[in-house]
Structure formats: C-alpha cells, structure tokens
Design a protein around this motif. Structure first.
Motif, PDB file in Angstrom:
ATOM      1  N   ILE A  66     -20.429 -15.212   9.886  1.00  0.00           N
ATOM      2  CA  ILE A  66     -20.700 -16.114  10.896  1.00  0.00           C
ATOM      3  C   ILE A  66     -20.453 -17.615  11.135  1.00  0.00           C
ATOM      4  O   ILE A  66     -20.700 -18.234  10.168  1.00  0.00           O
ATOM      5  N   VAL A  67     -19.159 -17.879  11.539  1.00  0.00           N
ATOM      6  CA  VAL A  67     -18.759 -19.337  11.337  1.00  0.00           C
ATOM      7  C   VAL A  67     -18.768 -20.052  12.798  1.00  0.00           C
ATOM      8  O   VAL A  67     -18.459 -19.552  14.095  1.00  0.00           O
ATOM      9  N   THR A  68     -19.466 -21.178  13.033  1.00  0.00           N
ATOM     10  CA  THR A  68     -19.504 -22.040  14.122  1.00  0.00           C
ATOM     11  C   THR A  68     -19.174 -23.427  13.946  1.00  0.00           C
ATOM     12  O   THR A  68     -19.552 -24.264  14.565  1.00  0.00           O
ATOM     13  N   ASP A  69     -18.204 -23.771  12.860  1.00  0.00           N
ATOM     14  CA  ASP A  69     -17.906 -25.055  12.481  1.00  0.00           C
ATOM     15  C   ASP A  69     -16.328 -24.806  12.157  1.00  0.00           C
ATOM     16  O   ASP A  69     -15.606 -23.718  12.300  1.00  0.00           O
ATOM     17  N   ARG A  70     -15.907 -26.072  11.638  1.00  0.00           N
ATOM     18  CA  ARG A  70     -14.348 -26.189  11.470  1.00  0.00           C
ATOM     19  C   ARG A  70     -13.816 -25.170  10.218  1.00  0.00           C
ATOM     20  O   ARG A  70     -12.744 -25.156   9.808  1.00  0.00           O
ATOM     21  N   SER A  71     -14.977 -24.518   9.477  1.00  0.00           N
ATOM     22  CA  SER A  71     -14.517 -23.891   8.305  1.00  0.00           C
ATOM     23  C   SER A  71     -13.994 -22.472   8.556  1.00  0.00           C
ATOM     24  O   SER A  71     -13.657 -21.748   7.822  1.00  0.00           O
ATOM     25  N   TRP A  72     -13.690 -22.211   9.906  1.00  0.00           N
ATOM     26  CA  TRP A  72     -13.283 -20.960  10.293  1.00  0.00           C
ATOM     27  C   TRP A  72     -11.530 -20.673   9.786  1.00  0.00           C
ATOM     28  O   TRP A  72     -11.280 -19.685   9.420  1.00  0.00           O
ATOM     29  N   THR A  73     -11.123 -21.967   9.260  1.00  0.00           N
ATOM     30  CA  THR A  73      -9.657 -21.809   8.668  1.00  0.00           C
ATOM     31  C   THR A  73      -9.686 -21.301   7.115  1.00  0.00           C
ATOM     32  O   THR A  73      -8.752 -21.257   6.600  1.00  0.00           O
ATOM     33  N   ASP A  74     -11.181 -21.261   6.845  1.00  0.00           N
ATOM     34  CA  ASP A  74     -11.218 -20.747   5.578  1.00  0.00           C
ATOM     35  C   ASP A  74     -10.749 -19.074   5.437  1.00  0.00           C
ATOM     36  O   ASP A  74     -10.160 -18.638   4.523  1.00  0.00           O
ATOM     37  N   ASP A  75     -10.690 -18.592   6.607  1.00  0.00           N
ATOM     38  CA  ASP A  75     -10.526 -17.180   6.800  1.00  0.00           C
ATOM     39  C   ASP A  75      -8.994 -16.759   7.604  1.00  0.00           C
ATOM     40  O   ASP A  75      -8.713 -15.777   7.580  1.00  0.00           O
ATOM     41  N   TRP A  76      -8.866 -18.167   8.042  1.00  0.00           N
ATOM     42  CA  TRP A  76      -7.359 -17.692   9.170  1.00  0.00           C
ATOM     43  C   TRP A  76      -6.374 -18.667   8.652  1.00  0.00           C
ATOM     44  O   TRP A  76      -6.556 -20.008   8.285  1.00  0.00           O
ATOM     45  N   TYR A  77      -5.137 -18.188   8.756  1.00  0.00           N
ATOM     46  CA  TYR A  77      -4.025 -18.950   8.217  1.00  0.00           C
ATOM     47  C   TYR A  77      -3.268 -19.652   9.546  1.00  0.00           C
ATOM     48  O   TYR A  77      -2.829 -18.809  10.419  1.00  0.00           O
ATOM     49  N   LEU A  78      -2.988 -20.864   9.444  1.00  0.00           N
ATOM     50  CA  LEU A  78      -2.109 -21.468  10.747  1.00  0.00           C
ATOM     51  C   LEU A  78      -0.791 -21.188  10.372  1.00  0.00           C
ATOM     52  O   LEU A  78      -0.153 -21.973   9.487  1.00  0.00           O
ATOM     53  N   ARG A  79      -0.015 -20.441  11.291  1.00  0.00           N
ATOM     54  CA  ARG A  79       1.482 -20.166  10.904  1.00  0.00           C
ATOM     55  C   ARG A  79       2.336 -21.357  11.011  1.00  0.00           C
ATOM     56  O   ARG A  79       2.195 -22.127  12.060  1.00  0.00           O
ATOM     57  N   ASP A  80       3.104 -21.623  10.029  1.00  0.00           N
ATOM     58  CA  ASP A  80       3.884 -22.722   9.887  1.00  0.00           C
ATOM     59  C   ASP A  80       5.304 -22.362   9.526  1.00  0.00           C
ATOM     60  O   ASP A  80       5.849 -23.114   8.544  1.00  0.00           O
ATOM     61  N   TYR A  81       5.930 -21.506  10.158  1.00  0.00           N
ATOM     62  CA  TYR A  81       7.488 -21.181   9.842  1.00  0.00           C
ATOM     63  C   TYR A  81       7.794 -20.256  11.147  1.00  0.00           C
ATOM     64  O   TYR A  81       7.209 -19.679  11.862  1.00  0.00           O
ATOM     65  N   PRO A  82       9.202 -20.494  11.453  1.00  0.00           N
ATOM     66  CA  PRO A  82       9.813 -19.939  12.637  1.00  0.00           C
ATOM     67  C   PRO A  82       9.957 -18.325  12.542  1.00  0.00           C
ATOM     68  O   PRO A  82       9.908 -17.857  11.128  1.00  0.00           O
ATOM     69  N   ARG A  83      10.060 -17.778  13.525  1.00  0.00           N
ATOM     70  CA  ARG A  83      10.708 -16.269  13.609  1.00  0.00           C
ATOM     71  C   ARG A  83      12.050 -16.479  14.130  1.00  0.00           C
ATOM     72  O   ARG A  83      12.349 -17.282  15.265  1.00  0.00           O
ATOM     73  N   LYS A  84      12.950 -15.649  13.382  1.00  0.00           N
ATOM     74  CA  LYS A  84      14.409 -15.965  13.811  1.00  0.00           C
ATOM     75  C   LYS A  84      14.657 -15.157  15.235  1.00  0.00           C
ATOM     76  O   LYS A  84      14.101 -14.270  15.499  1.00  0.00           O
TER      77      LYS A  84
END
Length: 341
Positions: A66-84
C-alpha cells in the motif's frame, strides 16, 4: 433523486482507504470473473506531500503493498520513448515523463489535495506528446485493475487502462475525448479485421453507455477483470461488458499499462495544435497473479483476505465493506427519507 444518490456515493468513494492486513497472503474478488489472487497493490495519489499519515513510510508486507507517498514509482515505470507512426496522417506519440505528474488539486474537496495526472498535447504538425505508466512486473497472468479517475480536455486523446503482451494479446478500457461523455470503449485484441477495411469484430469490441446518466468527466471507478478465459468491465461496480472472445492468454504473461495519448488518427481523432487533454487518477488498485513470484513475496501459510474496496455495487471502498456500520445505516436512512418525501 439521481443527483442526490450520486452525491452520496461520491462522498463514500472519496473517503476510500484500502485497509489490508499485512499478514494476508492471498486475496479474493467478486463478480463474473471472481478469483483468488496472489498479490495486492494500492497506490493512493490523493494527498501526496500533505502533512500527516500520507508522509509516513510505505506499508510493505509480503504480498500486499500500500503506497501513499512518492515511492509509487518503485513499482511503475514512466515511459520515455515514442511510439512510431504506421503511416501519415497518423503522427508518432512521444511518451515523455513530463506528461506524468502529481497535480495539486483546485477542487473544493477536503478528501484529496493531490492526484496523479497523465496528459496528452498536440505540439505541432508532427508531434503529439503523451503520458504512460507501466507496471514493472511483466509476468502478470491474470489481474483485476481498478482506477478511480476522470477524463477531460479537448477532442483527439485517448485514456487507456489495459493489459498488453502484443497486438493480439491485449484487453482494453479506452475513453476517447472525441466521443460523447457517457460512452466508453471496451475491447480485446484483435478487435478488427485489419487492413484494408478495419471491420470491427463483433464481441471483441464494443461501445457502452455509462450507468446512471454518469459521464467520464466526473470521478468514477473503472475496472477491468482479466482471467484467462474472460474479460469483464465495470464502472462504479456495475458490470458494463464481458467477453470470452480474444481473451489474452496467461502464458506467455502480460504487462499492465495506464496512459493518455493521441496520434491524429481516425481512431483517436484529430487534436488541434495547442490542444491538451488530461487523465486524472486518485488511486489505482491491483489484484494480480504472476508466472513467477513477485519480488516482494515470500512463502507463508496462506491467509485469504478481501480488499475493502472490492464490492459488488459501489464506488471506491464501499457499501459491501460497511455492512452493519453506522455510516451505511445513516446512508440508508437518509436515502429512505428522501425517497419517501
């Protein structure tokens, strides 16, 4: 009457908190695709950075997180590349982390001061930016995905909640800003015959009307239950669609994605240059099974639990978990009086 009911349910939803015993080792869900799940996750974006309990360390048990702080990015990846782009006039979608943000709320609510926002914007003739988060466990064999969210902004964007392995192993909730605000698109891929006519395949793809005259511009719980032989879709605990056609397989396993994007296509619609749309999320709840053990899991004697926010007809945490409580009694009394008069 309808407005009154919606108001009261919204109050209950925005007070939702996921209360999971840290000794739980398995979890169960209700509905047409009811299942026993190995793992549970709850990501609460409603008050990140506010003083009090939301700044306390993340609860981290063996199978429940259970995550209630900014550590949610430990489990989620923020995409940083395009879709052609497959071909003009469709343009590439440039997924960038800057399109994923914790937003300070300007809403008149004491229940949440922040929420997660995924956005999409048309920058110029050749550029459409989007935001996407990807669950880092790519070994999911079945899942119940619940997202308490709203969508708003200019036409030409799509908010997506989906499982994905490839273009023929995918189950989708899609909200198009070009559509009427009470219509949601549900599909399992492949959803059409492909080129040259792209004819929809009956049973694999549908448009459905939201229940109770609701609109996706308001806060609602969108839910996808995927098990190997069925996909089931819900809004606010109401089953809206189900299909057994083109259901993703368990092996090889899939990933879980949530995004906001556009591409200047006939499917999503054309967004004018300078246009923007948003996918706001108060919380995400996941129950899932995996082909290999989750990194946070350890073998123990099984203890089966049902999450508070899992209910048959409700929003957020809800009526099913408040049986015999004074809040449900008060709610029923007020509703009865209102109907009587």
């Amino acid at each position: 009457m309808l407005l009154f009911n919606t108001f009261l349910l919204a109050i209950l939803a925005t007070t939702a908190e996921s209360k999971i015993d840290t000794s739980c080792t398995a979890f169960q869900s209700r509905g047409l695709a009811k299942s026993i799940w190995q793992y549970y996750r709850f990501y609460d974006f409603r008050n990140i950075g506010r003083s009090g309990s939301y700044n306390e360390p993340t609860v981290d048990s063996k199978t429940a997180r259970i995550v209630t702080d900014r550590s949610w990015t430990d489990d989620w990846y923020l995409r940083d590349y395009p879709r052609k782009s497959p071909a003009p006039p469709i343009i590439p979608v440039d997924f960038i982390p800057e399109r994923v943000n914790i937003t300070n709320s300007t809403d008149d609510s004491r229940d949440y001061s922040t929420f997660l926002t995924l956005s999409s914007a048309r920058i110029d003739d050749e550029t459409q930016e989007g935001g996407e988060i990807t669950f880092k466990e790519f070994n999911v064999t079945a899942a119940s995905i619940r997202v308490y969210a709203r969508v708003h902004g200019i036409r030409g964007a799509c908010a997506g909640i989906f499982t994905y392995l490839n273009d023929t192993q995918e189950s989708d909730i899609e909200i198009f800003t070009k559509d009427p605000q009470n219509i949601i698109h549900y599909s399992n891929q492949p959803a059409s015959t492909g080129e040259p006519d792209w004819t929809p395949i009956p049973g694999a793809t549908v448009n459905r009307t939201m229940p109770d005259d609701t609109k996706w511009t308001d806060w609602h719980m969108h839910r996808l239950d995927w098990i190997p032989d069925r996909s089931v879709f819900f809004v606010n605990g109401h089953q809206i669609n189900t299909t057994t056609l083109h259901v993703p397989v368990a092996s090889p396993p899939s990933g879980i994605y949530i995004d906001m994007w556009g591409s200047n296509s006939s499917w999503v619609g054309e967004m004018p240059i300078g246009g923007e749309a948003w996918f706001d999320i108060q919380w995400i709840e996941l129950l899932f099974n995996a082909s290999t053990p989750s990194p946070r899991a350890k073998d123990r004697e099984q203890k089966l639990c049902t999450p508070d926010s899992d209910m048959e007809v409700s929003l957020g945490v809800g009526l099913a978990s408040m049986k015999d409580s004074w809040m449900l009694t008060l709610f029923s009394f007020i509703l009865t009086v209102f109907i009587w008069y």
